[in-house]
Design a protein around this motif. Structure first.
Motif, PDB file in Angstrom:
ATOM      1  N   PHE A 190       0.859  -1.175   0.000  1.00 24.32           N
ATOM      2  CA  PHE A 190       0.000   0.000   0.000  1.00 24.32           C
ATOM      3  C   PHE A 190       0.900   1.231   0.000  1.00 24.32           C
ATOM      4  O   PHE A 190       2.103   1.134   0.254  1.00 24.32           O
ATOM      5  N   ARG A 191       0.314   2.377  -0.259  1.00 19.65           N
ATOM      6  CA  ARG A 191       1.084   3.616  -0.188  1.00 19.65           C
ATOM      7  C   ARG A 191       0.197   4.738   0.309  1.00 19.65           C
ATOM      8  O   ARG A 191      -1.024   4.699   0.170  1.00 19.65           O
ATOM      9  N   GLN A 192       0.852   5.726   0.889  1.00 21.50           N
ATOM     10  CA  GLN A 192       0.138   6.893   1.375  1.00 21.50           C
ATOM     11  C   GLN A 192       0.911   8.145   0.991  1.00 21.50           C
ATOM     12  O   GLN A 192       2.034   8.370   1.466  1.00 21.50           O
TER      13      GLN A 192
ATOM     14  N   PRO B  78       6.022  11.487 -10.653  1.00 26.55           N
ATOM     15  CA  PRO B  78       5.937  12.265  -9.413  1.00 26.55           C
ATOM     16  C   PRO B  78       4.746  11.877  -8.542  1.00 26.55           C
ATOM     17  O   PRO B  78       4.842  11.914  -7.306  1.00 26.55           O
ATOM     18  N   GLU B  79       3.660  11.469  -9.169  1.00 26.39           N
ATOM     19  CA  GLU B  79       2.471  11.079  -8.390  1.00 26.39           C
ATOM     20  C   GLU B  79       2.642   9.744  -7.673  1.00 26.39           C
ATOM     21  O   GLU B  79       1.779   9.347  -6.893  1.00 26.39           O
ATOM     22  N   ASP B  80       3.749   9.055  -7.925  1.00 23.98           N
ATOM     23  CA  ASP B  80       4.052   7.838  -7.159  1.00 23.98           C
ATOM     24  C   ASP B  80       4.715   8.163  -5.820  1.00 23.98           C
ATOM     25  O   ASP B  80       4.941   7.260  -5.004  1.00 23.98           O
ATOM     26  N   THR B  81       5.032   9.413  -5.605  1.00 26.37           N
ATOM     27  CA  THR B  81       5.650   9.819  -4.348  1.00 26.37           C
ATOM     28  C   THR B  81       4.727   9.503  -3.173  1.00 26.37           C
ATOM     29  O   THR B  81       3.557   9.917  -3.158  1.00 26.37           O
ATOM     30  N   ALA B  82       5.252   8.744  -2.224  1.00 24.36           N
ATOM     31  CA  ALA B  82       4.435   8.306  -1.082  1.00 24.36           C
ATOM     32  C   ALA B  82       5.315   7.507  -0.132  1.00 24.36           C
ATOM     33  O   ALA B  82       6.437   7.115  -0.479  1.00 24.36           O
ATOM     34  N   VAL B  83       4.774   7.248   1.038  1.00 32.56           N
ATOM     35  CA  VAL B  83       5.342   6.235   1.919  1.00 32.56           C
ATOM     36  C   VAL B  83       4.711   4.907   1.529  1.00 32.56           C
ATOM     37  O   VAL B  83       3.476   4.798   1.464  1.00 32.56           O
ATOM     38  N   TYR B  84       5.544   3.945   1.263  1.00 35.28           N
ATOM     39  CA  TYR B  84       5.089   2.629   0.830  1.00 35.28           C
ATOM     40  C   TYR B  84       5.165   1.663   2.012  1.00 35.28           C
ATOM     41  O   TYR B  84       6.190   1.578   2.702  1.00 35.28           O
TER      42      TYR B  84
ATOM     43  N   VAL C 293       9.278   6.868  -0.791  1.00 35.63           N
ATOM     44  CA  VAL C 293       9.689   6.991  -2.193  1.00 35.63           C
ATOM     45  C   VAL C 293       9.349   8.397  -2.656  1.00 35.63           C
ATOM     46  O   VAL C 293       8.199   8.832  -2.557  1.00 35.63           O
ATOM     47  N   THR C 294      10.350   9.091  -3.148  1.00 39.24           N
ATOM     48  CA  THR C 294      10.151  10.445  -3.657  1.00 39.24           C
ATOM     49  C   THR C 294      10.585  10.474  -5.109  1.00 39.24           C
ATOM     50  O   THR C 294      11.730  10.133  -5.421  1.00 39.24           O
ATOM     51  N   VAL C 295       9.670  10.875  -5.975  1.00 40.39           N
ATOM     52  CA  VAL C 295       9.957  10.949  -7.409  1.00 40.39           C
ATOM     53  C   VAL C 295       9.950  12.414  -7.810  1.00 40.39           C
ATOM     54  O   VAL C 295       8.928  13.104  -7.712  1.00 40.39           O
ATOM     55  N   SER C 296      11.082  12.891  -8.274  1.00 40.71           N
ATOM     56  CA  SER C 296      11.206  14.298  -8.667  1.00 40.71           C
ATOM     57  C   SER C 296      10.918  14.460 -10.151  1.00 40.71           C
ATOM     58  O   SER C 296      11.211  13.576 -10.962  1.00 40.71           O
TER      59      SER C 296
END
Length: 124
Positions: free
Chosen positions: A36-38, A86-92, A120-123
């Protein structure tokens, strides 16, 4: 079962990361394993599940880009992520439950065991 997630980090858009989740216990193969991710300011959402080691399901937002797999000899589940956005940026978070044949898999309240999360941080 205790879960320990790792592998998060900073990556540029289009890049790749592989998350790992190591589980304790001797009956790892009896568990459904999920990710999951948040994202900041959002609710936790389902990403992927490997169900009873037989089949996998993915959210529409990651289908075709993320792959969940497991190695029962290492008590580890992985989430390979490519073409990151970038929208994948989250705590997994990885999560686990005793294999459930009810047909439901995407609600976080179905999983009693959780890892601590990896960012995970996507720039862009």
């Amino acid at each position: 079962v205790q879960l320990q997630a790792s592998g998060g980090g900073l990556v540029q858009a289009g890049g790749s990361l592989r998350l790992s989740c190591a589980a304790s216990g001797r009956t790892f193969s009896s568990y459904d394993m999920a990710w999951f991710r948040q994202a900041p300011g959002k609710e936790r959402e389902f990403v992927a599940v490997e169900w009873s080691g037989v089949t996998t399901y993915y959210s529409d937002s990651v289908k075709g880009r993320f792959t969940i797999s497991r190695d029962n000899t290492k008590n580890t589940v992985y989430l390979q992520m490519i073409s990151l956005k970038p929208e994948d940026t989250a705590v997994y978070y990885c999560a686990a439950r005793i294999t459930d044949y009810s047909g439901s898999y995407s609600s976080d309240n179905e999983y009693p065991y959780w890892g601590q999360g990896t960012l995970v941080t996507v720039s862009s």
